[in-house]
Design an enzyme around this catalytic site. Structure first.
Site, PDB file in Angstrom:
ATOM      1  N   CYS A  62      37.582  38.180  72.693  1.00  0.00           N
ATOM      2  CA  CYS A  62      38.537  37.969  73.776  1.00  0.00           C
ATOM      3  C   CYS A  62      37.751  37.725  75.070  1.00  0.00           C
ATOM      4  O   CYS A  62      36.961  38.573  75.485  1.00  0.00           O
ATOM      5  CB  CYS A  62      39.470  39.166  73.957  1.00  0.00           C
ATOM      6  SG  CYS A  62      40.604  38.919  75.346  1.00  0.00           S
TER       7      CYS A  62
ATOM      8  N   LYS B 263      49.509  39.549  67.245  1.00  0.00           N
ATOM      9  CA  LYS B 263      48.752  39.582  68.507  1.00  0.00           C
ATOM     10  C   LYS B 263      47.695  40.666  68.372  1.00  0.00           C
ATOM     11  O   LYS B 263      47.953  41.730  67.788  1.00  0.00           O
ATOM     12  CB  LYS B 263      49.703  39.935  69.667  1.00  0.00           C
ATOM     13  CG  LYS B 263      48.973  40.274  70.972  1.00  0.00           C
ATOM     14  CD  LYS B 263      48.240  39.071  71.546  1.00  0.00           C
ATOM     15  CE  LYS B 263      47.371  39.474  72.749  1.00  0.00           C
ATOM     16  NZ  LYS B 263      46.536  38.330  73.238  1.00  0.00           N
TER      17      LYS B 263
HETATM   18  O1  LIG Z   1      43.666  37.012  76.953  1.00  0.00           O
HETATM   19  C1  LIG Z   1      43.951  37.298  75.760  1.00  0.00           C
HETATM   20  O2  LIG Z   1      44.787  38.157  75.415  1.00  0.00           O
HETATM   21  C2  LIG Z   1      43.196  36.516  74.732  1.00  0.00           C
HETATM   22  N1  LIG Z   1      43.073  35.177  74.960  1.00  0.00           N
HETATM   23  C3  LIG Z   1      42.309  34.386  74.130  1.00  0.00           C
HETATM   24  O3  LIG Z   1      42.206  33.157  74.335  1.00  0.00           O
HETATM   25  N2  LIG Z   1      41.690  34.945  73.074  1.00  0.00           N
HETATM   26  C4  LIG Z   1      41.776  36.269  72.776  1.00  0.00           C
HETATM   27  O4  LIG Z   1      41.183  36.727  71.791  1.00  0.00           O
HETATM   28  C5  LIG Z   1      42.574  37.090  73.647  1.00  0.00           C
HETATM   29 CL1  LIG Z   1      42.731  38.769  73.273  1.00  0.00          CL
END
Ligand SMILES: O=C(O)c1[nH]c(=O)[nH]c(=O)c1Cl
Length: 310
Positions: A129, A44
């Site tokens: 993100c 993650k």
């Molecule tokens: O909301 C998120 O954690 C998230 N959700 C995404 O779809 N892509 C990302 O790079 C991230 Cl970091």
């Protein structure tokens, strides 16, 4: 047939990985992928400090994919740094450490710590993100990307991949590739979720996720044509020594085949892995093997990047 692949001298038994963010937040999650049929594992995306992320419901699986606005919930950089070092000392070199600073300064802080650590695996810098409130994606700010890469490569000499958002105009492919080509980037990973979609439940007349009034990143079948175009677009524009990871809309061996036709060296599976779990790696490996046998291909290089046009 062989599904062996390599990125910057690191060999993967097969080209299938999870996508950062999907079932990869805890040591248990990560070990479960590492001991599955997957060729490797991505953490993650880590922020400097541990984060709770956005309010729930923040992810919804849908018939054609998923929408999420997780908000970068994670156990913090030190947790994942410790995990990848432990995995490395246990002999695993197919573990990718994903980092997503809340600011370029945080990106630099984490990359400096990695530079001084004994980790010599792949690092994936997440520039895409879409779900941190008030934080625009770095990946859509070309000047900021150029500035950041210039700062990074003053000190960073390990293997660095970039996780990019989807682009939708060919001039954006041209501009982004021209920036990336100036730096010793190991690979580009396209795409992250398609940012700020909106999914509605018409019965309750309500958005299906809570954060940001229901706006969130789209994955799954919704994303595949855009993902394939981004993999193809960057493959055609990036220097050959910069490799490609294809992410977006993979739920079958044929989807993997299409990503490889566009130029992918490895692929990452997000939405479908989220709904199916680690058995998906066995299923998709088998499906891809059957396709390669059917088409008479013995290894990925036989068809990588060989998409034909009319
Ligand atoms: O909301 C998120 O954690 C998230 N959700 C995404 O779809 N892509 C990302 O790079 C991230 Cl970091």
């Amino acid at each position: 047939v062989s599904m062996q692949a390599e990125i910057a001298g690191i060999s993967f038994d097969n080209l299938l990985l999870n996508a950062a963010g999907i079932r990869c937040s805890t040591v248990q999650d990560l070990n479960s992928i590492l001991t599955s049929e997957a060729g490797g594992v991505v953490t993650k995306s880590a922020t400097v400090e541990e984060r709770a992320g956005n309010e729930s419901p923040r992810m919804r699986a849908l018939p054609l994919g998923s929408i999420n606005s997780m908000g970068l919930p994670n156990h913090g950089f030190d947790y994942y740094m410790a995990y990848v070092l432990k995995a490395q000392s246990a002999g695993y070199n197919n573990v990718i450490l994903s980092v997503a600073g809340l600011s370029p300064a945080d990106d630099l802080l984490m990359l400096r710590e990695i530079q001084q650590s004994g980790f010599d695996g792949l690092v994936e810098l997440n520039l895409s993100c879409p779900n941190v409130k008030g934080k625009p994606q770095v990946g859509y700010d070309f000047a900021a990307v150029e500035q950041l890469l210039g700062e990074i490569f003053k000190f960073f000499d390990k293997r660095l991949g970039l996780k990019l958002p989807p682009y939708f105009d060919l001039t954006q492919f041209d501009e982004m590739a021209a920036i990336i080509n100036q730096y010793p980037v190991t690979y580009v990973n396209s795409i992250n979720s398609i940012g700020n979609g909106l999914v509605i439940d018409p019965v309750t007349e309500t958005a299906v996720i809570k954060p940001k009034g229901g706006f969130g990143g789209l994955g799954g079948e919704y994303a595949k044509p855009t993902a394939l175009a981004n993999v193809r677009g960057f493959r055609q524009r990036l220097k050959p020594e910069i490799q490609m990871i294809g992410t977006g809309g993979i739920k079958s061996g044929m989807d993997v085949f299409e990503h490889v036709l566009c130029g992918a060296d490895l692929v990452q599976i997000g939405t479908a892995f989220g709904s199916e779990g680690t058995p998906i790696f066995d299923r998709i490996s088998q499906e891809l093997q059957d396709i390669m046998i059917e088409k008479g291909y013995r290894r990925l290089a036989d068809f990588r990047g060989k998409l034909k046009t009319l």
